[in-house]
Motif scaffolding. Structure first.
Motif, PDB file in Angstrom:
ATOM      1  N   GLU A   1       0.817  -1.210   0.000  1.00 25.02           N
ATOM      2  CA  GLU A   1       0.000   0.000   0.000  1.00 25.02           C
ATOM      3  C   GLU A   1       0.857   1.270   0.000  1.00 25.02           C
ATOM      4  O   GLU A   1       0.421   2.302  -0.500  1.00 25.02           O
ATOM      5  CB  GLU A   1      -0.953   0.007   1.199  1.00 25.02           C
ATOM      6  N   ALA A   2       2.067   1.206   0.531  1.00 20.31           N
ATOM      7  CA  ALA A   2       2.943   2.381   0.543  1.00 20.31           C
ATOM      8  C   ALA A   2       3.334   2.794  -0.869  1.00 20.31           C
ATOM      9  O   ALA A   2       3.511   3.981  -1.146  1.00 20.31           O
ATOM     10  CB  ALA A   2       4.198   2.108   1.380  1.00 20.31           C
TER      11      ALA A   2
ATOM     12  N   ARG B   1      -1.928   3.900  -0.537  1.00 22.24           N
ATOM     13  CA  ARG B   1      -1.749   4.326   0.864  1.00 22.24           C
ATOM     14  C   ARG B   1      -3.063   4.294   1.645  1.00 22.24           C
ATOM     15  O   ARG B   1      -3.549   5.311   2.117  1.00 22.24           O
ATOM     16  CB  ARG B   1      -1.101   5.702   0.934  1.00 22.24           C
TER      17      ARG B   1
ATOM     18  N   PRO C   1      -2.163  10.727   6.074  1.00 25.58           N
ATOM     19  CA  PRO C   1      -0.812  10.229   5.790  1.00 25.58           C
ATOM     20  C   PRO C   1       0.007   9.912   7.038  1.00 25.58           C
ATOM     21  O   PRO C   1       0.742   8.928   7.063  1.00 25.58           O
ATOM     22  CB  PRO C   1      -0.177  11.361   4.982  1.00 25.58           C
TER      23      PRO C   1
ATOM     24  N   PHE D   1      -0.975   6.515   8.337  1.00 22.54           N
ATOM     25  CA  PHE D   1      -0.494   5.443   7.480  1.00 22.54           C
ATOM     26  C   PHE D   1       0.999   5.206   7.693  1.00 22.54           C
ATOM     27  O   PHE D   1       1.441   4.066   7.865  1.00 22.54           O
ATOM     28  CB  PHE D   1      -0.774   5.769   6.007  1.00 22.54           C
ATOM     29  N   TRP D   2       1.793   6.255   7.678  1.00 24.40           N
ATOM     30  CA  TRP D   2       3.241   6.094   7.818  1.00 24.40           C
ATOM     31  C   TRP D   2       3.620   5.619   9.213  1.00 24.40           C
ATOM     32  O   TRP D   2       4.590   4.877   9.380  1.00 24.40           O
ATOM     33  CB  TRP D   2       3.964   7.384   7.453  1.00 24.40           C
TER      34      TRP D   2
END
Length: 116
Positions: free
Chosen positions: A26-27, A31, A95, A98-99
């Motif tokens: 997904e990265a 994402r 974001p 996610f990260w």
């Protein structure tokens, strides 16, 4: 008993691999948080809790390390849960969330390998 413990370690590593592998896919893609990430986290969590029990070993466990790893795992679970809810509501995951999932997943693996 030792073979059973090694099998549980294998299951734990497989859960980590599923979580991190799904995150990497997904990265480089959209994402977003996927169900596969959640399943990987759950597999790693259940196997990790089983490994935290002092069975089949002759040495004392490092409960401080296990506690820190559990807190990191709970943070990953919270981020996945909140990210999934936000994704359903708005169509996207923030974001930072996610990260952080990827960073905390690598941190958890690093704690396992580097903390003796």
């Amino acid at each position: 008993m030792e073979i059973l413990r090694h099998v549980v370690v294998l299951v734990h590593l497989t859960g980590f691999a599923i979580l991190f592998g799904a995150w990497v896919v997904e990265a480089v893609g959209q994402r977003r948080v996927t169900r596969l990430m959640t399943w990987g986290m759950l597999i790693a969590a259940v196997a990790g809790l089983a490994l935290a029990a002092p069975w089949g070993i002759d040495y004392p466990l490092n409960y401080t390390k296990l506690g820190v790893k559990l807190v990191v795992l709970l943070a990953i679970g919270a981020l996945l849960g909140i990210g999934t809810a936000r994704q359903r509501k708005t169509g996207a995951v923030p974001p930072v969330m996610f990260w952080l999932v990827g960073i905390l997943t690598i941190l958890n693996a690093a704690l396992a390998v580097l903390w003796r």
